[in-house]
Design an enzyme around this catalytic site. Structure first.
Site, mmCIF file in Angstrom:
data_model
loop_
_atom_site.group_PDB
_atom_site.id
_atom_site.type_symbol
_atom_site.label_atom_id
_atom_site.label_comp_id
_atom_site.label_asym_id
_atom_site.label_seq_id
_atom_site.Cartn_x
_atom_site.Cartn_y
_atom_site.Cartn_z
ATOM 1 N N HIS A 123 31.319 13.454 -2.070
ATOM 2 C CA HIS A 123 30.736 14.459 -1.668
ATOM 3 C C HIS A 123 31.126 14.814 -0.252
ATOM 4 O O HIS A 123 31.766 13.808 0.687
ATOM 5 C CB HIS A 123 29.270 13.943 -1.271
ATOM 6 C CG HIS A 123 28.261 15.104 -1.099
ATOM 7 N ND1 HIS A 123 28.104 15.600 0.326
ATOM 8 C CD2 HIS A 123 27.490 15.822 -1.779
ATOM 9 C CE1 HIS A 123 27.215 16.427 0.359
ATOM 10 N NE2 HIS A 123 26.536 16.566 -0.979
ATOM 11 N N GLN A 203 23.500 8.784 -4.772
ATOM 12 C CA GLN A 203 23.026 9.186 -6.166
ATOM 13 C C GLN A 203 22.777 7.973 -7.180
ATOM 14 O O GLN A 203 22.623 8.041 -8.124
ATOM 15 C CB GLN A 203 24.619 9.971 -6.637
ATOM 16 C CG GLN A 203 24.783 11.009 -6.231
ATOM 17 C CD GLN A 203 23.806 12.293 -6.494
ATOM 18 O OE1 GLN A 203 22.834 11.980 -7.481
ATOM 19 N NE2 GLN A 203 23.551 13.080 -5.488
ATOM 20 N N LYS A 226 16.075 11.993 -2.668
ATOM 21 C CA LYS A 226 16.683 11.709 -3.987
ATOM 22 C C LYS A 226 15.949 10.779 -4.677
ATOM 23 O O LYS A 226 16.141 10.700 -6.137
ATOM 24 C CB LYS A 226 18.001 11.377 -3.909
ATOM 25 C CG LYS A 226 18.894 12.554 -3.227
ATOM 26 C CD LYS A 226 20.436 12.409 -3.414
ATOM 27 C CE LYS A 226 21.154 13.238 -2.621
ATOM 28 N NZ LYS A 226 21.266 14.486 -3.054
ATOM 29 N N CYS A 364 29.241 20.597 -3.130
ATOM 30 C CA CYS A 364 29.507 19.968 -2.051
ATOM 31 C C CYS A 364 30.604 18.858 -2.432
ATOM 32 O O CYS A 364 30.701 17.881 -1.791
ATOM 33 C CB CYS A 364 28.517 19.367 -1.408
ATOM 34 S SG CYS A 364 27.167 20.199 -0.899
#
Length: 405
Positions: A123, A203, A226, A364
């Site tokens: 990212h 993530q 997240k 991104c």
């Protein structure tokens, strides 16, 4: 697998909404997850019953808020199996956590001519901070590439590491490819050359078990938003040996011990890196999100999302002209793809009109797009609340859109 999806979905009132008179399907959890009632109620409870500034007030409200705030630090320590709460620093997100390390670590340990290894699948938040730091110090960024299947070329790492290498930074899970990288192996290779490793876990944290002691990670970073928590809250795990050596990232209240015009002494860890009033509400509410993940069971959650990934992948492969980017054996609940002859933005806009929320564009991750020579793609990503019925509805909508072109 003991997974009560109806009960879990009941915690997320937004999922009952309709969008453009269509049932709302949220397939954008990799960007930011929806928030359960437990988190929303904790935020309301704090402001209605005991809000106060932490660590500094001598009254009931401040004491209660401080205890709850520090209680979340303890929860995070347990969640990632850190050795001490001294290793848990609160930031405003993964991006700030990486910037903190890029600034403070490089200030102390990086000199002109040194190198920092960063993977090709990162990212932007795990590339740009290192570029800025390298430019300041006269250092160089070295790329660890991945292959067309979305798998890092780990065999290249040994030859990339040299006596100039000062740090390696890599994602635990790719936000585009869904690849679960072998970070334990990467760390082991790096440590054989005494090179520390930062792992971007933004993530990974909502989806896979994290054990920073087992990984032997030097730094591990992730975000609350997240993980079904509020935005504006990030976590930096750092080994004490590094955090003790690194200079403060910002100056201000809380990070000091004593201040005079002759000089300043800094606070103990982790407060040395927590200048100013933090996002008190967000941190305390994040504790409720961690509780929900723990109550659900991370193993159950991982298994559920993997079943969604397998089901959706098989369905998408039925569509003519569709290409999936990232087909590693070890994947998290992320699928990025394009359909031949259809622009990703057009596809996303039409699917939105059918009630499906997903991500389109470069995600991104310009370096990933450059690898595949594409301007952008579509990404669907799953959370604890998604279902196979939603995947079926998405698949039908996708086929309708495809027939328009």
């Amino acid at each position: 697998m003991n997974y009560d999806i109806d009960k879990i979905r009941s915690y997320f009132p937004v999922l009952k909404k309709e969008v453009y008179n269509k049932p709302f399907i949220y397939f954008d959890s990799a960007a930011s997850s929806q928030k359960p009632v437990q988190v929303l109620m904790k935020e309301e409870e704090l402001h209605n019953e005991y809000y106060g500034n932490i660590h500094r007030g001598a009254h009931y409200m401040a004491d209660k808020a401080t205890n709850d705030f520090e209680g979340v630090r303890e929860k995070i320590k347990t969640f990632i199996n850190a050795t001490s709460t001294k290793e848990i620093v609160f930031t405003k997100g993964t991006t700030e956590s990486i910037n903190l390390v890029a600034s403070s670590f490089c200030e102390r340990f990086v000199a002109e001519g040194d190198e920092i290894i960063v993977s090709e699948m990162e990212h932007h938040a795990n590339i740009v901070p290192w570029q800025l730091a390298a430019e300041r110090k006269g250092a160089r960024i070295v790329k660890l590439p991945f292959n067309d299947s979305g798998i890092l070329e780990i065999e290249r790492l040994i030859e990339l590491i040299s006596d100039k290498t000062k740090l390696i930074s890599v994602a635990h899970v790719s936000n585009v490819l869904g690849t679960i990288n072998p970070v334990k192996e990467i760390i082991n290779i790096a440590h054989h050359s005494d090179v520390p490793v930062l792992v971007d876990g933004a993530q990974a944290a909502p989806h896979v078990k994290i054990d920073v002691q087992d990984l032997d990670a030097d730094f591990y970073v992730f975000s609350a938003h997240k993980m079904y928590g509020p935005n504006g809250v990030g976590i930096l795990f750092g080994k004490e040996k590094w955090l003790n050596e690194m200079p403060p990232y910002q100056g201000g209240g809380e990070m000091i011990s004593e201040v005079s015009f002759e000089g300043t002494t800094f606070n103990d860890l982790p407060y040395k890196f927590e200048a100013g009033t933090p996002h008190i509400t967000g941190v305390i509410a994040f504790g409720a999100a961690i509780d929900l993940i723990n109550e659900t069971g991370l193993e159950n959650l991982t298994a559920w999302e993997h079943s969604l990934l397998e089901y959706a992948t098989a369905k998408l492969k039925e569509i003519e002209g569709l290409r999936i980017y990232g087909e590693a054996t070890q994947k998290s609940g992320v699928i990025s793809f394009n359909i031949e002859g259809v622009h990703s933005y057009d596809l996303a806009m039409l699917l939105d009109k059918m009630g499906v929320a997903l991500r389109s564009g470069h995600l991104c991750a310009d370096t990933v797009m450059a690898h595949y020579n594409i301007p952008g793609c579509i990404r669907i990503s799953f959370g604890m609340y998604n279902t196979k019925a939603e995947i079926d509805a998405f698949w039908e909508a996708l086929n309708k859109v495809r027939m328009m072109f």
